[in-house]
Design an enzyme around this catalytic site. Structure first.
Site, PDB file in Angstrom:
ATOM      1  N   ASP A 262      33.346  44.687  24.124  1.00  0.00           N
ATOM      2  CA  ASP A 262      34.358  45.717  24.308  1.00  0.00           C
ATOM      3  C   ASP A 262      33.624  47.010  24.664  1.00  0.00           C
ATOM      4  O   ASP A 262      32.441  47.187  24.348  1.00  0.00           O
ATOM      5  CB  ASP A 262      35.238  45.888  23.066  1.00  0.00           C
ATOM      6  CG  ASP A 262      36.583  46.532  23.432  1.00  0.00           C
ATOM      7  OD1 ASP A 262      36.706  47.092  24.534  1.00  0.00           O
ATOM      8  OD2 ASP A 262      37.511  46.479  22.594  1.00  0.00           O
TER       9      ASP A 262
HETATM   10  C1  BGC Z   1      39.769  48.327  24.612  1.00  0.00           C
HETATM   11  C2  BGC Z   1      39.817  47.087  25.458  1.00  0.00           C
HETATM   12  C3  BGC Z   1      39.849  47.463  26.918  1.00  0.00           C
HETATM   13  C4  BGC Z   1      38.621  48.322  27.220  1.00  0.00           C
HETATM   14  C5  BGC Z   1      38.518  48.745  28.669  1.00  0.00           C
HETATM   15  C6  BGC Z   1      38.668  49.287  25.044  1.00  0.00           C
HETATM   16  O1  BGC Z   1      38.841  50.511  24.433  1.00  0.00           O
HETATM   17  O2  BGC Z   1      39.592  47.979  23.259  1.00  0.00           O
HETATM   18  O3  BGC Z   1      40.939  46.313  25.122  1.00  0.00           O
HETATM   19  O4  BGC Z   1      39.888  46.317  27.706  1.00  0.00           O
HETATM   20  O5  BGC Z   1      38.677  49.483  26.433  1.00  0.00           O
HETATM   21  O6  BGC Z   1      39.522  49.634  28.989  1.00  0.00           O
END
Ligand code: BGC
Length: 751
Positions: A262
């Site tokens: 993530d």
């Molecule tokens: C989120 C993810 C997301 C990623 C990219 C993170 O803050 O937890 O779900 O895909 O950002 O935007």
């Protein structure tokens, strides 16, 4: 000649029949020989370039060898607008408006594998139009907390329902030649301190509840990539969790694809390299130069890097890159996807209560629509899951369009909207329709205006609920109360005109203790995508019968729900909330060292999962706590009869058949649900568990024989002593019904 041919053909046929079928994960290895040739031609530097982000939404290929970069897109409800290469700020494109699909809990409320598949196809196709290879979704964590900031993104509190939808979403996306990146692996059930919280969970609960949706999408659906979550599980960050990534994901489930941390969720070079991470998103401070240095120092081997590159290239080879002159030449949102978004929305709306006020009858000539949630757009906000939609039909627009000539529709905002945390500059003049605090009392002037309209109308449609600043990634709600004086308002509206129906526009549950007694009808309307307002109007006016069923429990009060009742949430799980800001260079400038120092200085939050597998209705049923609306609940404009239940065991399956009758005067769908209760068991079980379900469409008066099956695999439990799945033989009571609290027929079988 023929004499030899026939036995040879027979032998071949026999071999084919005996050969183990190639699993979806094994298929990912189809190009391994070619991939190994490529790896042999790559320099160490080129390989390591592939292990971290290139831009905020891509990781590198090898141009010299004709390997394209991998382009990622959020997910999960629409292809996110194009951002700047170095962050999430808009790139200002014009062809990147996408279809906004209903959010996770809305999709789950359809209880439809078919619709989850179609939804996936729409997402997959739009990703191709944008030149994206990997969709950052589906988001399939279990809805453990009613307050969860991402409850609306996730599917259900139940693993069987979540797993089925996760599987079909995955298949739908991947059948279009796009990869999913299923997230957030694993046990990311709270936003509070999500970047540092250590989830303490027992193995049985982990396996039976929290891992199930991932397992099905990966094993049966061949999900090509997986996003390790921000949090820790039993002591280790998910992006370097040996148990989750190496033992379970790759070892037990045979995962052959790549893991992508993530954003900002990678925490070390050695941990990530040794314990299962392929790609650091975003940044290269761990999986960049330090990998090369570690190899030079003899701490890591190039073979390990090769293995990681092989796993990444499997995804690259399975997903055909979209040529640059083809991508982004057409608008992302396409009519076919818009139709899917509408169909999902139509089947997701849940009629929670109806004293006969709905559908809107022909004698209603004047409707007062009250509440800002009737006009607020829900496509953007909530961080990663926001969508720049090509269009979005609001509830008020949908109602006006459907009501047509001869029906007057008036509107008043009724209450202030709570804008939440503001990322941009604070406006000089405060907006009179915006509240300064979430619990700001009802505004007397707005209330008076709304009551006056209600008084003159034949029917009041009150739109309450939350918004995407209240339910959002990055924070959990403090409670589930309706915000900004909505309760006072709805009481006043009802006093002025008791012909009132409430539509809740929210992603998660709300506390309805005050609202329910003053709402003769209540509809859960969700954040329902591009065509949400159209679908809602069709249901309210009775063009279609409502057929959504709750994918989670609406507790009477928050304290009734398991994690609260046991003091597990917030418990000691708060304290690390700086995280969201810390990894966003576009928001806060910080060097990795400064960031690490901040993390080290934070308290070390822990989230205890001592409620174990008693999540959602498993808790309410076992403890006999009556919810406001139970898991699986949802009414229709018709009633359904259930009879002639027959149950048997055949092969390694429990099979039931029964007759379902549409007793009403219009076509309608019913979601039939089969629960299992254990009789005289020596193993501990919740009072009952969902094991099978089906959405069935029946014409007015039609009856049909319906069959359901439960594979034995779904009846197993995780035996902590042996560290393996076990089947407990004995008697099962089968509970067939329309909701977890509306069981119509029962039967018994022995397995
Ligand atoms: C989120 C993810 C997301 C990623 C990219 C993170 O803050 O937890 O779900 O895909 O950002 O935007």
């Amino acid at each position: 000649m023929k004499r030899y041919l026939i036995p040879a053909l027979l032998a071949l046929a026999l071999a084919a029949a005996c050969a183990k079928p190639v699993s979806p994960q094994e298929k990912l290895s189809a190009n391994d020989a070619r991939i190994d040739e490529i790896i042999a031609q790559m320099t160490l530097e080129e390989k390591v370039e592939m292990l971290h982000s290139k831009t905020n939404m891509s990781s590198a290929g090898v141009e010299r060898l004709g390997i394209a970069d991998i382009n990622y897109a959020d997910g999960p409800f629409g292809i996110r607008e194009e951002g700047q290469p170095n962050g999430f700020m808009s790139a200002g494109w014009t062809l990147d408006s996408a279809t906004y699909f209903p959010t996770g809990s809305a999709l789950a409320a359809t209880w439809s594998e078919d619709l989850a598949y179609k939804y996936g196809t729409g997402m997959g196709q739009e990703a191709r139009l944008r030149g994206k290879d990997v969709i950052l979704g589906p988001a399939v964590n279990i809805q453990r907390l009613p307050v969860g900031g991402r409850t609306y993104e996730y599917l259900s509190e139940d693993p069987i329902l979540s797993a089925a939808l996760a599987l079909y979403y995955t298949k739908g996306v991947q059948d279009q030649g796009t990869a999913v990146c299923i997230k957030h692996f694993a046990v990311n059930n709270q936003e509070t301190s999500r970047g540092s919280v250590d989830v303490q969970i027992d193995e049985r609960t982990l396996r039976e509840i929290y891992l199930k949706p991932f397992e099905r999408a990966i094993v049966e659906g061949g999900a090509m990539s997986v996003m390790p979550a921000y949090n820790k599980v039993n002591g280790d960050y998910c992006s370097e969790n040996e148990h989750l990534l190496n033992e379970i994901l790759r070892g037990e489930w045979g995962f052959r694809g790549m893991t992508v941390s993530d954003w900002g969720g990678t925490h070390s070079t050695m941990g990530a390299m040794l314990h299962g991470l392929n790609v650091q998103m975003t940044g290269s401070n761990y999986l960049g130069q330090p990998v090369i240095d570690s190899i030079a120092a003899g701490a890591l081997t190039e073979d390990l890097v090769n293995e990681k590159v092989r796993q990444i290239l499997r995804v690259r080879f399975a997903v055909e890159p979209v040529p640059a002159d083809v991508a982004n030449t057409r608008m992302t949102s396409q009519p076919e996807s818009q139709r899917i978004a509408r169909e999902v929305a139509e089947k997701s709306i849940v009629l929670l209560k109806n004293d006969g006020i709905l559908p809107v009858g022909p004698d209603v000539k004047k409707i007062a629509v009250i509440g800002q949630n009737a006009v607020l757009k829900t496509q953007s906000g909530g961080m990663g899951a926001g969508v720049k939609a090509l269009y979005e039909v609001t509830p008020l627009e949908g109602i006006r369009a459907r009501a047509g000539e001869g029906v007057e529709v008036t509107y008043a905002p009724g209450y202030k909207n709570y804008p939440g945390f503001r990322w941009g500059p604070v406006p000089a003049e405060p907006d009179p329709l915006e509240a300064a605090a979430i619990n700001e009392p009802a505004d007397p002037a707005l209330l008076a205006e709304a009551v006056a309209l209600a008084r003159e109308a034949d029917l009041v449609l009150f739109f309450g609920g939350t918004n995407k600043s209240i339910e959002t990634e990055g924070s959990d709600r403090k409670d589930i109360k309706l915000p900004c004086g909505q309760e006072t308002l709805v009481q006043a509206l009802y006093a002025a005109n008791p012909n009132l129906a409430t539509v809740l526009v929210s992603g998660g549950p709300t506390d309805l203790q005050v609202l329910e007694p003053v709402s003769p009808a209540i509809v859960q309307g969700w954040w329902n995508g591009t065509e949400g307002g159209t679908a809602l109007a069709e249901v309210l006016f009775g063009d279609i019968a409502p057929s959504g069923k709750l994918p989670f429990t609406f507790p009477v009060k928050l304290e009734d729900s398991p994690a609260y009742a046991l003091g597990n949430f917030p418990g000691n799980s708060a304290g690390g909330d700086l995280f969201t800001l810390m990894f966003r260079p576009d928001v806060l400038k910080m060097t990795p060292a400064e960031r690490q120092a901040l993390i080290d200085a934070l308290p070390k939050p822990v989230s205890q999962y001592t409620e174990r597998f008693y999540v959602g209705y498993r808790w309410f049923d076992t403890k006999e706590i009556k919810p406001m609306f139970a898991f699986g609940h949802g009414l229709s404009y018709v009633t359904f009869g259930y009879d002639r239940l027959k149950a048997s065991v055949s092969g390694r399956k429990v099979k039931v058949t029964f007759r379902l009758t549409n007793e009403g005067e219009m076509e309608a769908d019913e979601v039939v649900q089969l629960y299992v209760r254990r009789i005289d068991s020596s193993v501990e079980w919740p009072a009952k568990e969902l094991k099978a379900f089906k959405r069935v469409t029946l014409k007015a008066g039609e009856c049909r024989k319906v069959s359901l099956e439960i594979p034995f695999e779904d009846l197993r439990y995780w035996n902590e002593e042996t560290g393996a799945w076990d089947l407990e033989h004995g008697k099962l009571q089968l509970l067939l019904g329309a909701a977890s609290d509306d069981i119509r027929q029962t039967a018994e079988v022995t397995i």
